[in-house]
Design an enzyme around this catalytic site. Structure first.
Site, PDB file in Angstrom:
ATOM      1  N   LYS A  58       4.656  -7.815   8.021  1.00 35.78           N
ATOM      2  CA  LYS A  58       4.679  -9.081   7.274  1.00 35.78           C
ATOM      3  C   LYS A  58       3.571  -9.101   6.223  1.00 35.78           C
ATOM      4  O   LYS A  58       2.465  -8.599   6.448  1.00 35.78           O
ATOM      5  CB  LYS A  58       4.511 -10.237   8.263  1.00 35.78           C
ATOM      6  CG  LYS A  58       4.657 -11.634   7.675  1.00 35.78           C
ATOM      7  CD  LYS A  58       4.551 -12.666   8.796  1.00 35.78           C
ATOM      8  CE  LYS A  58       4.680 -14.088   8.294  1.00 35.78           C
ATOM      9  NZ  LYS A  58       4.606 -15.069   9.409  1.00 35.78           N
ATOM     10  N   SER A  97       8.102 -18.257   9.144  1.00 33.25           N
ATOM     11  CA  SER A  97       7.583 -17.620   7.944  1.00 33.25           C
ATOM     12  C   SER A  97       7.752 -16.099   7.932  1.00 33.25           C
ATOM     13  O   SER A  97       7.373 -15.449   6.939  1.00 33.25           O
ATOM     14  CB  SER A  97       6.091 -17.967   7.790  1.00 33.25           C
ATOM     15  OG  SER A  97       5.344 -17.514   8.896  1.00 33.25           O
ATOM     16  N   SER A 125       7.392 -19.256  13.694  1.00 31.00           N
ATOM     17  CA  SER A 125       7.515 -18.317  12.583  1.00 31.00           C
ATOM     18  C   SER A 125       7.991 -16.919  12.969  1.00 31.00           C
ATOM     19  O   SER A 125       8.320 -16.124  12.094  1.00 31.00           O
ATOM     20  CB  SER A 125       6.174 -18.211  11.839  1.00 31.00           C
ATOM     21  OG  SER A 125       5.963 -19.358  11.060  1.00 31.00           O
TER      22      SER A 125
END
Length: 580
Positions: free
Chosen positions: A147, A224, A248
């Site tokens: 990420k 996210s 997330s």
């Protein structure tokens, strides 16, 4: 599993990338094409993709049969195959790079692409195995995606902010990335996250919006960690690293039909992340995996803890991984599972309720004890978590998303609209911390109280719940609605697992009954009214249906053991139903 449905939104033709804002800095990486990343020639299927909403299998079309076999393996099988020299690390990485290139073209999921760097490492690993006959670690040759806001040495860490793009090149790896490298993983891409990270979809002004490959016209892959979920769902990565406070990891995994684990704070390495409010510890996130199998969740955790990371990162608890517990050791013969059907604020979409009912039936058929989990102050929990997110009144977020610098995307604007007019004083922050601890204690007591309702007089082993109140969010939906993942992330940990995908056009059976009940019920509040107004089964046709299994704090291994039992019950029930 049950059919799916969701909210109608305005259609987009392809990977929607916003035009650069006038104040935008030239980022170190602004998408694969901008960096001249290696790619394969588009196939006929890929060229036709803009006309298709569901492109989830398009990444397979340019691949050879051998490459298709590789990219459809989970990380555990791939590591075993490379160790047995059935595939080389180079061969595996090339296959995933090809799929990742198509995934980027169709979903806009990548931020940093460094295939050449990955190939150099893969060649080193192949030489090591050839010369020594030994793998360097449990992830030898396995490609792993990271990420964007997690530090990877030599690569940008823009974290969705224009102000940070090209100015945040990491000088060292995050601790988790360092552990992955030493375990033999090959790091080759970074994936998109939203502006501020405070969103269950993925959209920012550097790279634009990331799309859901199951339905690019209407749906988000979540956030996210939405770049991770889109990439893995399109076979562009076998294992990804995300982060989670309020959903997330779990929401993106649920939206894309994947597995994800949001573990306890203090269990997995967390050092080396870049984001707003660095140093604020009123509410803390956790780093964890997204994967295509439950066993890969255990593989990731086992790898993270094998080198005793608590000796490097002091806040971590010195708890070695217990694989025997993850395999189910110590569990009672019959489990006690509580089901959260409705959080009292927003009723789940009908396919989610139908999925819960299907798992309930499977558990009962296997002889397990099943009871109802009564929701505990979910709206109050949400109001508290927003205050903990925004102790400074949103000042840091507002400075980074000023109109002349990096205009707030809709999800950022929505969360900041809930910020207080001013930041909290120290005394007020102390009071909020007391409220947080009181809520955690109340939740623990609520859990312990289930012992009075189980057959054998012990508290439930886990809670089965929606991963969110809705299926994959619509790309124009407001950020709120659905409070199933409460603000109790420091008290419990959750594993997301996939009951499946289906067709919302099949309106009969249990799912059809739930849909009629849902559409006929009166909304209980304005939030539920807004969510129900979005409901359109055809718009979410083919979307994934995901649930989450919730366990107690620091019980990651036990939770995965329970998950194995639950999935075993589902398989047995499905087999019995098919043969009936």
């Amino acid at each position: 599993m049950p059919p799916n449905g969701t909210a109608h939104t305005d259609a987009v033709a392809g990977p929607a990338t916003l035009p650069p804002h006038p104040a935008q800095a030239a980022p170190r990486g602004a998408g694969a094409a901008a960096r001249g990343a290696a790619r394969v020639a588009p196939s006929a299927g890929e060229r036709a993709a803009p006309e298709r909403a569901d492109v989830s299998d398009f990444a397979l079309s340019p691949l050879s049969p051998r490459e298709r076999e590789i990219v459809q393996m989970d990380a555990t099988a791939l590591a075993e195959s490379i160790g047995a020299r059935r595939f080389s690390a180079v061969e595996a990485l090339e296959a995933f790079c090809h799929a990742a290139t198509v995934a980027q073209d169709l979903t806009n999921c990548l931020t940093e692409v460094f295939f050449d760097e990955g190939l150099r490492r893969a060649r080193e690993l192949d030489r090591h195995l050839e010369e020594t006959g030994q793998v360097v670690g449990p992830l030898h040759g396995v490609p792993v995606s990271i990420k964007d806001h997690i530090l990877v040495k030599g690569h940008d860490t823009a974290t969705g902010y224009i102000a940070w793009a090209g100015r945040t090149v990491a000088e060292k790896d995050a601790l988790a990335v360092d552990i992955l490298r030493r375990a033999g993983a090959v790091i080759y891409v970074k994936t998109a996250n939203p502006q501020t990270l405070l969103a269950l979809e993925t959209n920012n002004n550097i790279y634009g919006r990331t799309l859901n490959p199951h339905n690019r016209s209407h749906l988000t892959p979540g956030g996210s960690s939405g770049g991770e979920s889109a990439l893995i769902a399109m076979h562009g990565s076998p294992l990804g690293v995300g982060t989670d406070i309020g959903g997330s990891i779990r929401a993106p995994a649920a939206y894309m039909g994947l597995y994800g684990l949001k573990g306890s704070v203090g269990r997995m390495p967390h050092g080396g992340l870049l984001g707003s409010h660095d140093g604020m510890d009123a509410i803390i996130g956790a780093l964890g995996p997204l994967a295509t199998s439950a066993r890969d969740l255990a593989l990731f955790c086992r790898t993270m803890l094998q080198d005793e990371p608590w000796l490097v990162e002091p806040p971590l608890l010195p708890l070695p991984w217990r694989q025997d517990l993850a395999d189910g050791a110590g569990l009672p013969e019959k489990l006690a599972i509580a089901i959260l059907w409705d959080d009292g604020v927003v009723a789940p979409h009908p396919p989610i309720t139908a999925a819960l009912a299907r798992v309930r039936d499977a558990l009962l058929a296997a002889g397990h004890d099943v009871l109802v989990w009564e929701p505990l102050a979910h709206r109050d929990a949400w109001e508290l978590i927003v205050k903990l997110y925004l102790l400074d009144g949103g000042a840091e977020y507002r400075a980074l998303t000023a109109p002349a610098v990096d205009p707030a995307v809709p999800q950022t604007a929505w969360i900041l609209d809930q910020a207080p007019a001013r930041g909290y004083s120290a005394a007020e922050a102390f009071a909020l911390n007391r409220q947080r601890e009181a809520f955690r204690a109340a939740l623990a007591a609520h859990w312990n109280g289930t012992a009075a309702r189980t057959r054998d007089g012990r508290a439930v082993d886990a809670v089965l719940a929606p991963a969110a109140a809705t299926l994959a969010r619509a790309t124009t939906a407001r950020a709120g609605g659905g409070t199933a993942p409460t603000g109790t992330s420091r008290t419990i940990r959750r594993s997301r697992f996939p009951p499946g995908r289906g067709s919302a056009r099949r309106r009969g059976g249990l799912a059809g009954q739930e849909e009629r009940r849902y559409e006929g019920a009166a909304p209980r509040n304005e939030t539920e009214r807004e969510v129900r107004a979005q409901w359109d089964p055809l718009a979410f046709d083919g979307a994934a249906v995901g649930l989450q299994l919730v366990g107690r704090r620091l019980g990651e291994e036990r939770l995965l053991g329970v998950l194995g039992r639950v999935e075993g019950a589902i398989r047995a029930h499905d087999a019995a139903s098919a043969s009936a």
